[in-house]
Every structure is written in structure tokens, then in C-alpha cells.
Design a protein around this motif. Sequence first.
Motif, short mmCIF file in Angstrom:
data_model
loop_
_atom_site.label_atom_id
_atom_site.label_comp_id
_atom_site.label_asym_id
_atom_site.label_seq_id
_atom_site.Cartn_x
_atom_site.Cartn_y
_atom_site.Cartn_z
N ASN A 40 55.41 58.99 63.41
CA ASN A 40 54.39 59.83 64.03
C ASN A 40 55.26 60.66 64.81
O ASN A 40 54.78 61.07 65.94
CB ASN A 40 53.25 58.84 64.69
CG ASN A 40 52.66 58.13 63.72
OD1 ASN A 40 51.88 58.52 62.73
ND2 ASN A 40 52.57 56.77 63.79
N ILE A 41 56.28 61.09 64.79
CA ILE A 41 57.01 61.94 65.61
C ILE A 41 57.56 63.06 64.48
O ILE A 41 57.79 62.87 63.41
CB ILE A 41 58.29 61.52 66.44
CG1 ILE A 41 59.33 60.62 65.61
CG2 ILE A 41 57.90 60.53 67.31
CD1 ILE A 41 60.28 59.96 66.16
N PRO A 42 58.13 64.18 64.96
CA PRO A 42 58.53 65.35 64.27
C PRO A 42 59.90 64.97 63.33
O PRO A 42 60.70 64.18 63.86
CB PRO A 42 58.89 66.48 65.25
CG PRO A 42 58.36 66.12 66.76
CD PRO A 42 58.02 64.49 66.48
N ILE A 43 59.85 65.40 62.12
CA ILE A 43 60.90 64.97 61.14
C ILE A 43 61.52 66.59 60.79
O ILE A 43 60.86 67.67 60.48
CB ILE A 43 60.62 64.61 59.89
CG1 ILE A 43 60.05 63.16 60.19
CG2 ILE A 43 61.57 64.55 58.81
CD1 ILE A 43 59.39 62.38 59.06
N LEU A 44 62.78 66.60 61.10
CA LEU A 44 63.64 67.87 60.89
C LEU A 44 64.34 67.59 59.38
O LEU A 44 64.87 66.69 59.12
CB LEU A 44 64.76 67.94 61.88
CG LEU A 44 65.89 69.10 61.44
CD1 LEU A 44 65.37 70.43 61.51
CD2 LEU A 44 66.99 68.62 62.51
N ARG A 45 63.87 68.59 58.46
CA ARG A 45 64.50 68.57 57.23
C ARG A 45 65.87 69.28 57.56
O ARG A 45 66.07 70.48 57.81
CB ARG A 45 63.80 69.44 56.16
CG ARG A 45 64.69 69.60 54.98
CD ARG A 45 64.21 70.25 53.74
NE ARG A 45 64.78 70.19 52.56
CZ ARG A 45 64.88 71.04 51.63
NH1 ARG A 45 63.89 72.06 51.38
NH2 ARG A 45 65.42 70.96 50.46
N LYS A 46 66.95 68.65 57.59
CA LYS A 46 68.18 69.03 57.59
C LYS A 46 69.00 69.49 56.42
O LYS A 46 69.25 68.29 55.56
CB LYS A 46 69.35 68.02 58.37
CG LYS A 46 70.63 68.63 58.87
CD LYS A 46 71.20 67.91 59.76
CE LYS A 46 72.38 68.50 60.20
NZ LYS A 46 73.43 67.54 61.20
N ASP A 47 69.11 70.70 55.92
CA ASP A 47 69.64 71.08 54.74
C ASP A 47 70.10 72.55 54.84
O ASP A 47 70.26 73.00 56.07
CB ASP A 47 68.60 71.00 53.56
CG ASP A 47 69.32 70.93 52.23
OD1 ASP A 47 70.21 71.44 51.72
OD2 ASP A 47 68.67 69.88 51.43
N PHE A 48 70.68 73.07 54.00
CA PHE A 48 71.24 74.34 53.99
C PHE A 48 70.19 75.29 53.47
O PHE A 48 70.15 75.61 52.08
CB PHE A 48 72.51 74.36 52.95
CG PHE A 48 73.71 73.56 53.62
CD1 PHE A 48 74.55 73.97 54.69
CD2 PHE A 48 73.69 72.36 53.10
CE1 PHE A 48 75.58 72.96 55.29
CE2 PHE A 48 74.57 71.21 53.98
CZ PHE A 48 75.32 72.02 54.85
N MET A 49 69.48 75.90 54.20
CA MET A 49 68.27 76.81 53.73
C MET A 49 68.80 77.97 53.50
O MET A 49 69.03 78.91 54.44
CB MET A 49 67.17 76.59 54.80
CG MET A 49 66.84 75.09 55.33
SD MET A 49 65.94 74.22 54.08
CE MET A 49 64.26 75.10 54.37
N VAL A 50 68.67 78.67 52.26
CA VAL A 50 68.97 79.92 51.78
C VAL A 50 68.14 80.73 50.90
O VAL A 50 68.50 81.60 50.37
CB VAL A 50 70.41 79.83 51.09
CG1 VAL A 50 71.57 79.16 51.87
CG2 VAL A 50 70.29 78.70 49.79
N ASP A 51 67.11 79.94 50.74
CA ASP A 51 65.94 80.54 49.82
C ASP A 51 64.41 80.21 50.34
O ASP A 51 64.59 78.92 50.81
CB ASP A 51 66.34 79.97 48.37
CG ASP A 51 65.55 81.01 47.09
OD1 ASP A 51 64.13 80.61 47.26
OD2 ASP A 51 66.14 81.62 46.51
N ALA A 52 63.77 81.21 50.36
CA ALA A 52 62.45 81.16 50.58
C ALA A 52 61.91 79.82 49.97
O ALA A 52 60.88 79.13 50.45
CB ALA A 52 61.42 82.41 50.29
#
Length: 260
Positions: A109-121
Motif C-alpha cells: 500500500n505504498i508507491p512502487i517504482l518500476r525500475k527499468d530502462f524506459m526507451v519506448d512509449a
Amino acid sequence: MTILEKIVIQKKQEIEILKKTIGIEELKLQAFFSRKTYSLKKSIQEKNGIIAEFKRKSPSKGVISEIQQPLSVVSSYEKFGARGISILTDTPFFGGSKEDILSVREAINIPILRKDFMVDAYQFYEAKAMGADVVLLIAACLSPAQVLEFTDLAHSLQLEVLLEIHTEEELKHFNPNVDLVGINNRNLKDFKVDLQHSVNLKNRLPKDILTVAESGIYKLEDFKFLKNKGFNAFLMGEFFMKHAQPGKQFEIFSSDIAAL
């Protein structure tokens, strides 16, 4: 070719395959896509603290943890005061997957960060569908224009943005629309750690922007140094994950920093 360049090339190849497997319209139909997201920015504003990370391995450290199921770890992170959870979803280089977020979303019940290499919509729709609240934009593999474009896209999906920088040149990637700025103490090209370098970069950002110290925090003195320099949050993973019981180690560290 740097490790980062290799990762980005492989990531783009992975995405092209994924697009043919499940389209954006299908992602929009998944259960978590319509959920109301949590705000990491608000969580940190309410109380400065740690964004605790679940990570199995990295290119620089190799295997860090053999733990396969993240729930027991991240639930302990939440129980003992983490302001947010970071979960790696890259498989080849970090041993993570989208299932790591999907498997814990309803229990956290707290924020989750998706940690990845975001290079595409496409990845932003994917992040929303898997239940993430925040996405990481790494300046080292994006242009300033892409950061702006992806920030707007993330916000349209009710996702927050953590922009990660490491060099003076990457300060150009900052725009006032990003929610938080992470300053990586570890250089992604040679993996050397320099805490003072991060402080110098922080001092060149607007005073009102929330800043997150990332990587290379290995002891209480590192945390204290960065906190005294004005960082609002601290993204820490390896320090906890290298122990047999990461949640217990987080509990101990949380108790130590509360006494500062």
C-alpha cells in the motif's frame, strides 16, 4: 560499447517482440491499468526516507540475492517504514520481471517504482498495467526531448517520473515537469561511486525539487552524509539484498537512522 549501451540495444529488441505479443489496447484491459496510483512524491514530502529496492543481481555485482519471491522482502520494507518500493523488471541483466511487481501489488500500500530502462512509449502502458506508480527515466540513455515526451506520457497515465542523472551534461535533461530527480552516486559507464560528485550536481538543481540519492550507499555514514547535504530520499537495494534476510536488515538500518 558500454554495458548501458548493450542493455539499451537488447531492451529495444525485447520491446519489439513484446509489441507483437500483447498490444497497448490489450494492456489497457488488464486489471491494474485502471487502479488509482500512489504518489511517491507525496510520500517523500510527508516524511523523508528510504525507497527500498528488491534486486537479485546487477552487471557490476553479479548475483546479489537468490530470493525468488519478493513479497516477504517488500512487505517488510513497508512494515518498517519505507517511503516507497523499487522493483527491477529487467530480466537479462538484473534478474527481475514484471511478475515481481504483479505478484506484490495487491499486498503493498505504498508507491512502487518500476525500475527499468524506459526507451519506448510501450513500456509506460506496460508499467501502468503491471501496477507501478512511478517510472524511472535514465538520462544517460535518453535525449532531453525524450525525457520531456516520456514525462508527459507518464503523467497522462497517472504515473510519476523519477529522472536519474549522473553528469553535469545530464542536467540538461531536467525539466520542471519531472516529479523527482535521482542522482546516481555510481557512474553507469564505469560503475565507480562518488558521493561528493552527487552533492555537487544536487546543488545545481532548483532548490524546491525533491532529490533522491541512488546507489553506493553502503553504511550509516554514507546515509548521514547525504542526508546532511539535503537529499530527500535514498534509493537503497544492494545494502539490504546482500543479506539472507533483507527485510530484517532494513528494520535494523531504519532503527539506526531513526536515532540520528
